[in-house]
Design a protein around this motif. Sequence first.
Motif, mmCIF file in Angstrom:
data_model
loop_
_atom_site.group_PDB
_atom_site.id
_atom_site.type_symbol
_atom_site.label_atom_id
_atom_site.label_comp_id
_atom_site.label_asym_id
_atom_site.label_seq_id
_atom_site.Cartn_x
_atom_site.Cartn_y
_atom_site.Cartn_z
ATOM 1 N N LYS A 1 -5.343 0.183 -2.121
ATOM 2 C CA LYS A 1 -5.485 0.307 -3.575
ATOM 3 C C LYS A 1 -6.749 -0.402 -4.038
ATOM 4 C CE LYS A 1 -1.518 -1.617 -4.298
ATOM 5 N NZ LYS A 1 -0.334 -2.226 -4.882
ATOM 6 N N LEU A 2 -7.419 0.213 -4.997
ATOM 7 C CA LEU A 2 -8.546 -0.446 -5.645
ATOM 8 C C LEU A 2 -8.020 -1.396 -6.709
ATOM 9 C CD1 LEU A 2 -11.517 -0.876 -6.298
ATOM 10 C CD2 LEU A 2 -11.444 1.222 -7.658
ATOM 11 N N PRO B 1 0.826 -1.205 0.000
ATOM 12 C CA PRO B 1 0.000 0.000 0.000
ATOM 13 C C PRO B 1 0.864 1.259 0.000
ATOM 14 C CG PRO B 1 0.116 -0.908 2.194
ATOM 15 C CD PRO B 1 0.819 -1.888 1.285
ATOM 16 N N GLU B 2 0.295 2.322 -0.510
ATOM 17 C CA GLU B 2 0.947 3.619 -0.414
ATOM 18 C C GLU B 2 0.794 4.093 1.031
ATOM 19 O OE1 GLU B 2 0.542 8.140 -2.213
ATOM 20 O OE2 GLU B 2 -0.810 6.592 -2.913
ATOM 21 N N TRP C 1 -5.772 3.035 8.148
ATOM 22 C CA TRP C 1 -5.904 2.877 6.702
ATOM 23 C C TRP C 1 -6.969 3.842 6.182
ATOM 24 C CZ3 TRP C 1 -3.951 -0.792 3.054
ATOM 25 C CH2 TRP C 1 -3.038 -1.703 3.575
ATOM 26 N N VAL C 2 -6.841 4.188 4.911
ATOM 27 C CA VAL C 2 -7.871 4.918 4.179
ATOM 28 C C VAL C 2 -8.268 4.026 3.013
ATOM 29 C CG1 VAL C 2 -8.343 6.895 2.690
ATOM 30 C CG2 VAL C 2 -7.041 7.219 4.768
ATOM 31 N N TRP C 3 -9.569 3.983 2.729
ATOM 32 C CA TRP C 3 -10.042 3.189 1.597
ATOM 33 C C TRP C 3 -11.173 3.929 0.897
ATOM 34 C CZ3 TRP C 3 -10.699 1.963 6.700
ATOM 35 C CH2 TRP C 3 -12.007 1.964 7.193
ATOM 36 N N SER C 4 -11.339 3.574 -0.340
ATOM 37 C CA SER C 4 -12.428 4.118 -1.136
ATOM 38 C C SER C 4 -13.644 3.211 -0.997
ATOM 39 C CB SER C 4 -12.003 4.175 -2.611
ATOM 40 O OG SER C 4 -13.113 4.421 -3.433
ATOM 41 N N ALA C 5 -14.821 3.816 -0.943
ATOM 42 C CA ALA C 5 -16.047 3.020 -0.908
ATOM 43 C C ALA C 5 -16.172 2.172 -2.168
ATOM 44 C CB ALA C 5 -17.264 3.933 -0.754
ATOM 45 N N PRO D 1 -4.502 -7.564 -0.738
ATOM 46 C CA PRO D 1 -4.230 -8.554 0.316
ATOM 47 C C PRO D 1 -3.758 -7.954 1.640
ATOM 48 C CG PRO D 1 -3.366 -9.338 -1.763
ATOM 49 C CD PRO D 1 -3.814 -7.904 -1.982
ATOM 50 N N GLU D 2 -2.886 -6.943 1.606
ATOM 51 C CA GLU D 2 -2.393 -6.358 2.857
ATOM 52 C C GLU D 2 -3.519 -5.706 3.661
ATOM 53 O OE1 GLU D 2 1.034 -6.465 -0.019
ATOM 54 O OE2 GLU D 2 -1.043 -5.848 -0.149
ATOM 55 N N PHE D 3 -4.454 -5.085 2.968
ATOM 56 C CA PHE D 3 -5.593 -4.461 3.636
ATOM 57 C C PHE D 3 -6.482 -5.530 4.264
ATOM 58 C CE2 PHE D 3 -9.802 -2.050 3.057
ATOM 59 C CZ PHE D 3 -9.675 -1.379 4.254
ATOM 60 N N LEU D 4 -6.763 -6.578 3.514
ATOM 61 C CA LEU D 4 -7.578 -7.668 4.039
ATOM 62 C C LEU D 4 -6.894 -8.341 5.227
ATOM 63 C CD1 LEU D 4 -10.092 -9.430 3.920
ATOM 64 C CD2 LEU D 4 -8.958 -10.782 2.133
#
Length: 128
Positions: free
Chosen positions: A12-13, A2-3, A78-82, A97-100
């Motif tokens: 990332k999407l 991730p950034e 973390w920040v994520w897009s809807a 994967p890292e976010f999950l």
Amino acid sequence: MPEIVDGIKIAKLFDGTRDGAPYVVDRPALPIGPERADFLAYLKKGKIVMRAAGQSVDRLDESRGKTVPIVFLTDGEWVWSASIGYYLEEHGLPPEPEFLDYLRARDFHYVTPTEDKVRTAGRAVRGE
């Protein structure tokens, strides 16, 4: 990977684009079931850090038109897009994967971030 901006990781999407088409690499599926439901529920609990008017075009099926939400949320780490939830539900596109893995490690337990972390996450999304 991730950034990371100001200590906030940005999910990332897509992993990139090739000839204008988005793609992902080596993302294991997240099949319909309890874990997927927990993942989607977590995404919806995030604190909004940025919202744009309207919606964007579905990049995997432009015939759907403007159906993708333009909202960024955070849990302070973390920040994520809807749009991550949209593409998972509509196209089965697995998350980064890292976010999950991060959410699994938390057992999908959402903790409301401090206002300072929300502000930092907002600056990270806006590139300030």
